[in-house]
Design an enzyme around this catalytic site. Structure first.
Site, mmCIF file in Angstrom:
data_model
loop_
_atom_site.group_PDB
_atom_site.id
_atom_site.type_symbol
_atom_site.label_atom_id
_atom_site.label_comp_id
_atom_site.label_asym_id
_atom_site.label_seq_id
_atom_site.Cartn_x
_atom_site.Cartn_y
_atom_site.Cartn_z
ATOM 1 C CG ASP A 88 -2.063 -0.871 1.202
ATOM 2 O OD1 ASP A 88 -2.098 -1.755 0.325
ATOM 3 O OD2 ASP A 88 -2.973 -0.712 2.042
ATOM 4 C CG HIS A 144 1.364 -8.921 0.581
ATOM 5 N ND1 HIS A 144 0.464 -9.921 0.888
ATOM 6 C CD2 HIS A 144 1.307 -8.048 1.622
ATOM 7 C CE1 HIS A 144 -0.113 -9.668 2.055
ATOM 8 N NE2 HIS A 144 0.390 -8.532 2.519
ATOM 9 C CB SER A 247 10.004 1.684 4.750
ATOM 10 O OG SER A 247 10.156 1.558 6.145
#
Length: 281
Positions: A88, A144, A247
């Site tokens: 995201d 992911h 990050s």
């Protein structure tokens, strides 16, 4: 140079990160609830997507920050040929790698060799494609797999821990190639690819599903770890790692592996959302 950028050069990055690392794991309820409430309110965090929607039920701030989502909160693009987002956040930049050089921001670029730590690892990506995704404090902080892959090697590269917020990316030369980072090299059905977890100021902390907490400890020299023959294979959309504070994730693909969609800077993105089309090579 603005004052905010100047501070990035003079702050004691690692000392601050160590303090924040422990502060975000303190279970003292008034403290952790204060931090959690502050972030939820300031960044309007959507807790309805979380597996545990009560922000104050988490034992400490880091547990809240790395929270799981409900199984139905994110879905992978149904087309098996779709390259999907690993995180995201917002697209920082995306596009072609030109003679080994990656665009960072207006007037700023760095090389794939600098990012990955050596020329040999960077060779497959000399004319490839890249996608850089920035995660803000409001975002889901688990990363992911953009496609199915078998882990071949991780490389923990030491460096600074500058902020990765847009103001810093636009002002600090070669920022992503200077920050401490974990490079994950995979072999996929379409060839090699790399997923780079770039640390940021105030806890440059990365954990993987195969090794647990990798950063900290912080590196003083490049540390390589081979996974050849260990059959660490992760499925497309499967969880691979998590950031314990804000990050950036960078995906590198060789030439001819994928054609990226028309991604624009600052475009919002979700885990599993299509980034482009994989080609059979």
């Amino acid at each position: 140079m603005t004052f905010k950028v100047f501070l990035q050069y003079i702050l004691p990055h690692r000392a601050l990160s160590r303090v924040v690392y422990w502060a975000t794991r303190w279970t003292f309820a008034p403290w952790k609830n204060f931090l959690i409430g502050l972030i939820v309110k300031r960044y309007q965090v959507n807790m309805t997507e979380a597996a545990q929607p009560d922000p104050f039920a988490y034992p400490h701030f880091n547990a809240f920050f790395t929270r799981k989502l409900r199984p139905d909160a994110r879905q992978a693009d149904t087309a098996p040929s779709a390259l999907i987002s690993p995180a995201d956040g917002r697209i920082s930049q995306a596009g072609p790698i030109v003679d080994g050089r990656i665009f960072q921001a207006k007037g700023q670029e760095y090389t794939a060799a600098e990012l990955l730590g050596d020329d040999e690892s960077a060779a497959p990506y000399r004319r490839g494609r890249f996608v850089t995704i920035y995660l803000s404090p409001r975002d889901y902080h688990r990363v992911h797999m953009p496609l199915r892959g078998t882990l071949k090697e991780t490389v923990h590269i030491p460096g600074r821990i500058f902020s990765v917020a847009p103001f810093a990316v636009e002002a600090i030369p070669r920022l992503f190639a200077r920050n401490e980072r974990l490079v994950c090299h995979f072999d996929g059905e379409h060839g090699p690819f790399a997923v780079v977890m770039v640390g940021a100021i105030l806890v440059s902390s990365v954990a993987t599903v195969w090794d647990g907490l990798v950063i900290p400890p912080y590196a003083s020299s490049i540390r390589r770890k081979s996974f050849e023959g260990q059959n660490v294979t992760l499925e497309r959309f499967g969880e691979m790692a998590r950031f314990n504070m804000g990050s950036t994730v960078i995906v590198l693909l060789p030439e001819g592996v994928a054609e990226l969609d028309a991604l624009t800077s600052q475009q919002s993105i979700k885990v599993g959302q299509r980034l482009g089309e994989l080609r059979h090579t």
